[in-house]
Scaffold this motif. Structure first.
Motif, PDB file in Angstrom:
ATOM      1  N   VAL A   1      74.764  71.577  12.950  1.00 29.51           N
ATOM      2  CA  VAL A   1      75.768  71.797  14.001  1.00 29.51           C
ATOM      3  C   VAL A   1      75.817  70.681  15.037  1.00 29.51           C
ATOM      4  O   VAL A   1      76.775  70.569  15.795  1.00 29.51           O
TER       5      VAL A   1
ATOM      6  N   THR B   1      77.589  67.025   7.939  1.00 34.27           N
ATOM      7  CA  THR B   1      76.527  67.930   8.374  1.00 34.27           C
ATOM      8  C   THR B   1      75.536  68.137   7.239  1.00 34.27           C
ATOM      9  O   THR B   1      75.884  68.117   6.066  1.00 34.27           O
TER      10      THR B   1
ATOM     11  N   TRP C   1      83.233  74.027   6.096  1.00 37.30           N
ATOM     12  CA  TRP C   1      81.889  74.073   6.662  1.00 37.30           C
ATOM     13  C   TRP C   1      81.302  75.471   6.526  1.00 37.30           C
ATOM     14  O   TRP C   1      80.146  75.637   6.153  1.00 37.30           O
TER      15      TRP C   1
END
Length: 227
Positions: free
Chosen positions: A15, A46, A96
């Protein structure tokens, strides 16, 4: 947090890039479309797992810096005309959320709930000791007992600490070889505190890790899983 960490994702890595891109984009004066693009780029990079716990590697130190760098890079790429995806969170495939929470139903309204009036950064915690945050509550409770009872390490027969299953994966290691091992070990931290009466960076220096008394007491720490 738990749904992210239980499979082995390190939340800071997963994050952190979003936070970096949001802050950097604001500082660089990006408009809403540009900021969406920058967040999309940041979301594409990420990652980062808890595998560093297995051998106490330096990867953990790299995660926060890499996440910050990814966000900053995304901002400057976007400013240069390199556009990112606009639906990084909700794309039907490869989003995501889908990638990191395949068995969860995302609550999209919660992302912007309280925006502009609630500042979650004010809810963050500062570490009082240079070790895993999950160790702090155990350390403080143990310190109170040791100090109130005047316990000497040689008189301690056994130390029992209750932790949840996920926490046991992170801080349940008793045998340590590296500084990171020690900083992620509840057993080591309680043991070394028994001898020094403090937890500072000095307690995690390599020469301290091989102290026979600390090593022996670490083996007498029993981690009890509660779920």
């Amino acid at each position: 947090y738990r749904a992210l960490a239980e499979p082995g994702w390190h939340p800071i890595s997963v994050v952190g890039g979003f936070g970096s891109a949001a802050a950097g984009g604001k500082l660089e004066g990006l408009d809403s479309d540009q900021l969406t693009s920058a967040l999309g780029l940041a979301g594409s990079f990420t990652g980062g797992s808890y595998a560093f716990i297995d051998d106490g590697s330096m990867a953990k130190r790299w995660h926060a810096g890499r996440a910050s760098a990814n966000g900053a890079e995304a901002v400057y790429l976007d400013k240069g005309g390199f556009a990112g995806q606009s639906r990084i969170l909700e794309a039907s495939w490869g989003s995501w959320y889908n990638a990191h929470f395949p068995n969860e139903t995302p609550d999209f309204p919660s992302i912007t709930r309280g925006m502009g009036s609630e500042y979650r950064m004010l809810d963050t915690t500062f570490k009082a000791y240079p070790c895993c945050l999950g160790i702090h509550q155990h350390l403080e409770a143990y310190a109170e007992i040791v100090q109130s009872e005047g316990l000497e390490p040689q008189a301690i027969e056994r130390i029992e600490a209750e932790v949840k299953e996920m926490s046991a994966k992170m801080i349940g290691k008793c045998e340590v070889e590296t500084t990171l091992d020690a900083q992620m070990s509840l057993a080591y931290t309680l043991a070394v505190f028994s001898f020094t009466g403090r937890i500072t960076l000095a307690e995690f220096e390599l020469e301290r890790l091989t102290d026979p008394g600390v090593t022996e007491l670490s083996q007498r720490v029993r981690i009890i899983r509660t779920d």
